[in-house]
Design a protein around this motif. Structure first.
Motif, PDB file in Angstrom:
ATOM      1  N   VAL A  73      10.727 -33.756 -11.129  1.00 31.71           N
ATOM      2  CA  VAL A  73       9.451 -33.226 -10.644  1.00 31.71           C
ATOM      3  C   VAL A  73       8.288 -34.001 -11.255  1.00 31.71           C
ATOM      4  CG1 VAL A  73       7.890 -31.245 -10.808  1.00 31.71           C
ATOM      5  CG2 VAL A  73      10.246 -30.911 -10.057  1.00 31.71           C
ATOM      6  N   GLN A  74       8.360 -34.245 -12.562  1.00 34.60           N
ATOM      7  CA  GLN A  74       7.296 -34.980 -13.241  1.00 34.60           C
ATOM      8  C   GLN A  74       7.141 -36.378 -12.635  1.00 34.60           C
ATOM      9  OE1 GLN A  74       7.998 -35.966 -17.403  1.00 34.60           O
ATOM     10  NE2 GLN A  74       5.889 -35.422 -17.921  1.00 34.60           N
ATOM     11  N   ARG A  75       8.249 -37.030 -12.407  1.00 34.85           N
ATOM     12  CA  ARG A  75       8.196 -38.370 -11.820  1.00 34.85           C
ATOM     13  C   ARG A  75       7.634 -38.327 -10.399  1.00 34.85           C
ATOM     14  NH1 ARG A  75      10.080 -43.510 -12.074  1.00 34.85           N
ATOM     15  NH2 ARG A  75      10.571 -44.479 -10.076  1.00 34.85           N
ATOM     16  N   GLU A  76       8.079 -37.353  -9.613  1.00 36.57           N
ATOM     17  CA  GLU A  76       7.646 -37.271  -8.212  1.00 36.57           C
ATOM     18  C   GLU A  76       6.141 -36.988  -8.126  1.00 36.57           C
ATOM     19  OE1 GLU A  76       8.781 -37.773  -4.190  1.00 36.57           O
ATOM     20  OE2 GLU A  76       9.826 -38.132  -6.093  1.00 36.57           O
ATOM     21  N   MET A  77       5.609 -36.292  -9.118  1.00 39.14           N
ATOM     22  CA  MET A  77       4.172 -36.040  -9.118  1.00 39.14           C
ATOM     23  C   MET A  77       3.378 -37.340  -9.227  1.00 39.14           C
ATOM     24  SD  MET A  77       3.379 -32.792  -8.797  1.00 39.14           S
ATOM     25  CE  MET A  77       1.830 -32.486  -9.639  1.00 39.14           C
ATOM     26  N   LEU A  78       3.941 -38.343  -9.881  1.00 39.63           N
ATOM     27  CA  LEU A  78       3.276 -39.639  -9.955  1.00 39.63           C
ATOM     28  C   LEU A  78       3.643 -40.536  -8.780  1.00 39.63           C
ATOM     29  CD1 LEU A  78       3.440 -40.390 -13.795  1.00 39.63           C
ATOM     30  CD2 LEU A  78       1.525 -39.488 -12.455  1.00 39.63           C
ATOM     31  N   VAL A  79       4.866 -40.415  -8.294  1.00 42.91           N
ATOM     32  CA  VAL A  79       5.248 -41.169  -7.099  1.00 42.91           C
ATOM     33  C   VAL A  79       4.343 -40.785  -5.929  1.00 42.91           C
ATOM     34  CG1 VAL A  79       7.070 -41.457  -5.370  1.00 42.91           C
ATOM     35  CG2 VAL A  79       7.639 -41.528  -7.808  1.00 42.91           C
ATOM     36  N   ARG A  80       4.043 -39.498  -5.824  1.00 40.11           N
ATOM     37  CA  ARG A  80       3.204 -38.999  -4.731  1.00 40.11           C
ATOM     38  C   ARG A  80       1.732 -38.892  -5.159  1.00 40.11           C
ATOM     39  NH1 ARG A  80       6.506 -33.963  -1.925  1.00 40.11           N
ATOM     40  NH2 ARG A  80       8.607 -34.555  -2.604  1.00 40.11           N
ATOM     41  N   ARG A  81       1.308 -39.718  -6.056  1.00 41.78           N
ATOM     42  CA  ARG A  81      -0.062 -39.670  -6.569  1.00 41.78           C
ATOM     43  C   ARG A  81      -1.087 -39.625  -5.437  1.00 41.78           C
ATOM     44  NH1 ARG A  81      -2.379 -42.001 -11.565  1.00 41.78           N
ATOM     45  NH2 ARG A  81      -0.291 -42.809 -11.999  1.00 41.78           N
ATOM     46  N   GLU A  82      -0.894 -40.438  -4.417  1.00 42.33           N
ATOM     47  CA  GLU A  82      -1.868 -40.517  -3.317  1.00 42.33           C
ATOM     48  C   GLU A  82      -2.041 -39.168  -2.627  1.00 42.33           C
ATOM     49  OE1 GLU A  82      -2.584 -43.043   0.836  1.00 42.33           O
ATOM     50  OE2 GLU A  82      -1.069 -43.699  -0.628  1.00 42.33           O
ATOM     51  N   GLN A  83      -0.940 -38.416  -2.500  1.00 46.33           N
ATOM     52  CA  GLN A  83      -1.013 -37.105  -1.857  1.00 46.33           C
ATOM     53  C   GLN A  83      -1.476 -36.021  -2.829  1.00 46.33           C
ATOM     54  OE1 GLN A  83       1.464 -39.414  -1.724  1.00 46.33           O
ATOM     55  NE2 GLN A  83       3.053 -38.764  -0.260  1.00 46.33           N
ATOM     56  N   MET A  84      -1.125 -36.166  -4.089  1.00 48.13           N
ATOM     57  CA  MET A  84      -1.412 -35.114  -5.062  1.00 48.13           C
ATOM     58  C   MET A  84      -2.833 -35.182  -5.617  1.00 48.13           C
ATOM     59  SD  MET A  84       1.183 -33.233  -5.193  1.00 48.13           S
ATOM     60  CE  MET A  84       2.842 -33.334  -4.530  1.00 48.13           C
ATOM     61  N   LEU A  85      -3.392 -36.372  -5.739  1.00 51.74           N
ATOM     62  CA  LEU A  85      -4.705 -36.494  -6.356  1.00 51.74           C
ATOM     63  C   LEU A  85      -5.774 -35.685  -5.618  1.00 51.74           C
ATOM     64  CD1 LEU A  85      -6.362 -37.676  -8.623  1.00 51.74           C
ATOM     65  CD2 LEU A  85      -6.699 -39.745  -7.243  1.00 51.74           C
ATOM     66  N   PRO A  86      -5.827 -35.691  -4.277  1.00 51.25           N
ATOM     67  CA  PRO A  86      -6.819 -34.845  -3.595  1.00 51.25           C
ATOM     68  C   PRO A  86      -6.644 -33.363  -3.909  1.00 51.25           C
ATOM     69  CG  PRO A  86      -5.945 -36.489  -2.096  1.00 51.25           C
ATOM     70  CD  PRO A  86      -5.092 -36.545  -3.325  1.00 51.25           C
ATOM     71  N   ARG A  87      -5.423 -32.920  -4.058  1.00 47.78           N
ATOM     72  CA  ARG A  87      -5.186 -31.515  -4.428  1.00 47.78           C
ATOM     73  C   ARG A  87      -5.699 -31.240  -5.837  1.00 47.78           C
ATOM     74  NH1 ARG A  87      -1.390 -32.999  -0.787  1.00 47.78           N
ATOM     75  NH2 ARG A  87      -0.607 -31.415   0.672  1.00 47.78           N
ATOM     76  N   PHE A  88      -5.439 -32.176  -6.734  1.00 41.49           N
ATOM     77  CA  PHE A  88      -5.917 -32.053  -8.114  1.00 41.49           C
ATOM     78  C   PHE A  88      -7.446 -32.020  -8.146  1.00 41.49           C
ATOM     79  CE2 PHE A  88      -7.076 -33.976 -12.243  1.00 41.49           C
ATOM     80  CZ  PHE A  88      -6.358 -33.163 -13.117  1.00 41.49           C
ATOM     81  N   GLU A  89      -8.079 -32.882  -7.364  1.00 46.60           N
ATOM     82  CA  GLU A  89      -9.537 -32.912  -7.305  1.00 46.60           C
ATOM     83  C   GLU A  89     -10.088 -31.622  -6.707  1.00 46.60           C
ATOM     84  OE1 GLU A  89     -10.553 -37.643  -6.872  1.00 46.60           O
ATOM     85  OE2 GLU A  89      -9.809 -36.585  -5.103  1.00 46.60           O
ATOM     86  N   ALA A  90      -9.367 -31.045  -5.745  1.00 48.12           N
ATOM     87  CA  ALA A  90      -9.793 -29.769  -5.164  1.00 48.12           C
ATOM     88  C   ALA A  90      -9.700 -28.651  -6.197  1.00 48.12           C
ATOM     89  CB  ALA A  90      -8.945 -29.434  -3.936  1.00 48.12           C
ATOM     90  N   THR A  91      -8.637 -28.656  -6.980  1.00 48.76           N
ATOM     91  CA  THR A  91      -8.506 -27.674  -8.063  1.00 48.76           C
ATOM     92  C   THR A  91      -9.652 -27.819  -9.046  1.00 48.76           C
ATOM     93  OG1 THR A  91      -6.081 -27.621  -7.895  1.00 48.76           O
ATOM     94  CG2 THR A  91      -7.046 -26.910  -9.976  1.00 48.76           C
ATOM     95  N   ALA A  92      -9.971 -29.064  -9.404  1.00 46.30           N
ATOM     96  CA  ALA A  92     -11.069 -29.318 -10.335  1.00 46.30           C
ATOM     97  C   ALA A  92     -12.395 -28.815  -9.771  1.00 46.30           C
ATOM     98  CB  ALA A  92     -11.156 -30.802 -10.649  1.00 46.30           C
ATOM     99  N   LYS A  93     -12.632 -29.030  -8.489  1.00 48.80           N
ATOM    100  CA  LYS A  93     -13.880 -28.586  -7.864  1.00 48.80           C
ATOM    101  C   LYS A  93     -13.971 -27.066  -7.869  1.00 48.80           C
ATOM    102  CE  LYS A  93     -16.704 -29.122  -3.700  1.00 48.80           C
ATOM    103  NZ  LYS A  93     -16.801 -29.752  -2.353  1.00 48.80           N
ATOM    104  N   GLU A  94     -12.848 -26.408  -7.551  1.00 44.60           N
ATOM    105  CA  GLU A  94     -12.821 -24.941  -7.548  1.00 44.60           C
ATOM    106  C   GLU A  94     -13.139 -24.385  -8.935  1.00 44.60           C
ATOM    107  OE1 GLU A  94      -8.957 -23.871  -6.229  1.00 44.60           O
ATOM    108  OE2 GLU A  94      -9.263 -24.584  -4.174  1.00 44.60           O
ATOM    109  N   GLN A  95     -12.668 -25.057  -9.970  1.00 45.73           N
ATOM    110  CA  GLN A  95     -12.843 -24.574 -11.336  1.00 45.73           C
ATOM    111  C   GLN A  95     -14.070 -25.174 -12.031  1.00 45.73           C
ATOM    112  OE1 GLN A  95      -9.169 -25.110 -13.527  1.00 45.73           O
ATOM    113  NE2 GLN A  95      -7.925 -24.185 -11.910  1.00 45.73           N
ATOM    114  N   GLY A  96     -14.804 -26.016 -11.318  1.00 48.73           N
ATOM    115  CA  GLY A  96     -16.009 -26.613 -11.893  1.00 48.73           C
ATOM    116  C   GLY A  96     -15.717 -27.602 -12.999  1.00 48.73           C
TER     117      GLY A  96
END
Length: 446
Positions: free
Chosen positions: A233-256
């Motif tokens: 899972v940890q590895r796949e989170m970096l393999v799919r960086r392109e797909q995951m980064l927008p989700r991470f940025e959305a989480t960051a925006k929601e939490q300020g």
């Protein structure tokens, strides 16, 4: 890399000897006498607190029927050079009796006041101290070089010496994780202050260049199947960086959240993924292993959602500056050390190979070069000269992988089976629990 952690005893205060009296009036008289005595003691304690130089009673209330004081003590910014100025250090006092043992506690961060396990076991008083330069216990202008283990030990020494004018029974220091480390350092530099120390899940990175203990932990914790699934899972989170980064940025925006200290959202994302497995074991248990998704078949949303609930914790400016956890990371970078894991299974999908260290999450003015000489000295002292020291570790806690080694001077170490960073004496095997509790009571004079 993470540092986060995690029943009070109620004494009636009535004397069983009232049964020697007869009739309702006698019982009432006994109760009134006891209450009057308790009230007089509380009044006396308050008056004696008010007379201690540099100590201020900020507030007084009750906790479970006993007086509870919030206090400050004027401390030197630099105990070696008092003329440099002072600050007010916050602490609390839960008063049971002047003749009861005293438990000295620090969480190692801002003021934490929860009732500790040995406080309950002993029916003790408890002092809880806010670590210097966390939250409100700091001067108006901070020189971060004054945030070191000797200065904090000196702060606690001053508190102990002040309160020993009231509390003359046994004193035991305790804390968990960084709080446990802090009490060990206090014992090292002022061994006459405390009669014993009980440190829970206290890391000991005595050689910051050798992280073999941590590496071994992640090769052996849990089952092979669970470790493989987590790594995938940890590895796949970096393999799919392109797909995951927008989700991470959305989480960051929601939490300020912002990522100026780390440099970018992408760098913060990688840092958080690197910490994911550590956090899983620190806060979770082997019972969480069946929930791990199949890294190859899980959808992007399934993978991200599960990770967000099981260890993917964003490192943002809002939590890591001077007003948050920054003082801890400053201490880790300067003295305490950190786990610089190799992450061999991620080598070809990492973009920032030098990012996993505490200076990365700090603002520029808090970054510092590492000097481990003090911690090495403490490690040697504990192993050879420390007396009446107890260490409680968790079998499945990554922070417990590099430990203090107690001496043979009435000291001991226990491991709580299948426990994480919340290991306690109460979670030990029955025989170990009995031995540990007996030692704590003996050290407390009970």
């Amino acid at each position: 890399m993470r540092h986060k952690l995690l029943p009070a005893l109620f004494c009636t205060g009535l004397v069983a000897a009232t049964s020697l009296l007869t009739g309702t009036a006698a019982t009432a008289a006994g109760t009134t006498s006891s209450a009057a005595g308790a009230s007089a003691e509380v009044t006396d304690v308050r008056e004696r607190l008010d007379r201690i130089p540099g100590l201020t009673v900020v507030s007084q209330t009750t906790k479970e029927g006993f007086p509870y004081y919030t206090l400050t003590l004027t401390q030197p910014i630099d105990h070696r050079h008092p003329a440099r100025g002072t600050f007010e250090q916050r602490f609390t006092l839960w008063h049971k009796s002047e003749t009861a043992p005293m438990v000295l506690y620090t969480g190692g961060y801002s003021l934490a006041t929860s009732t500790r396990e040995i406080t309950t076991l002993l029916g003790a008083n408890q002092v809880s101290i806010e670590h210097r330069y966390f939250s409100q216990s700091r001067p108006a202008t901070v020189d971060w070089s004054d945030l070191n283990v000797w200065q904090e030990a000196s702060d606690e020494h001053a508190v102990v010496q002040a309160l020993k004018t009231i509390y003359g029974a046994k004193w035991l220091g305790t804390g968990a994780s960084k709080g446990g480390m802090t009490q060990v350092y206090h014992e090292r530099f002022f061994p006459e202050d405390l009669d014993a120390v009980v440190a829970y899940v206290a890391p000991n990175d005595a050689n910051n260049n050798d992280d073999s203990g941590y590496e071994k932990f992640f090769r052996t914790v849990g089952t092979p199947e669970c470790r493989a699934a987590l790594n995938a899972v940890q590895r796949e989170m970096l393999v799919r960086r392109e797909q995951m980064l927008p989700r991470f940025e959305a989480t960051a925006k929601e939490q300020g959240l912002t990522f100026q200290y780390l440099g970018s959202a992408d760098r913060a994302y990688e840092f958080s993924v690197l910490d994911q497995v550590w956090n899983f074991w620190q806060s979770g248990t082997y019972t969480d292993c069946p929930t791990i998704p199949d890294a190859k078949t899980a959808t992007d949303d399934e993978l991200y959602t599960w990770s967000l609930g099981h260890g993917l914790s964003p490192y943002a400016d809002q939590g890591n500056g001077a007003e948050g956890s920054g003082p801890y990371y400053r201490q880790a970078a300067a003295q305490l050390g950190w786990a610089d894991l190799k992450f061999k299974h991620l080598a070809d999908v990492r973009l920032y190979p030098d990012i996993y260290q505490p200076n990365s999450v700090l603002p520029a003015d808090m970054r510092v070069d590492y000097d481990g000489s003090t911690i090495k000295g403490v490690d040697r002292w504990v192993a050879t000269r420390g007396e009446r020291m107890m260490f409680v570790y968790g079998q499945n806690d990554p922070w417990s992988a590099e430990r203090f080694k107690p001496s043979k001077r009435d000291s001991m170490l226990f491991e709580a089976p299948n426990s994480n960073h919340g290991a306690l004496i109460s979670k030990l095997q029955p025989a170990d629990r009995a031995k540990a509790e007996a030692a704590v009571k003996r050290w407390a004079g009970q």
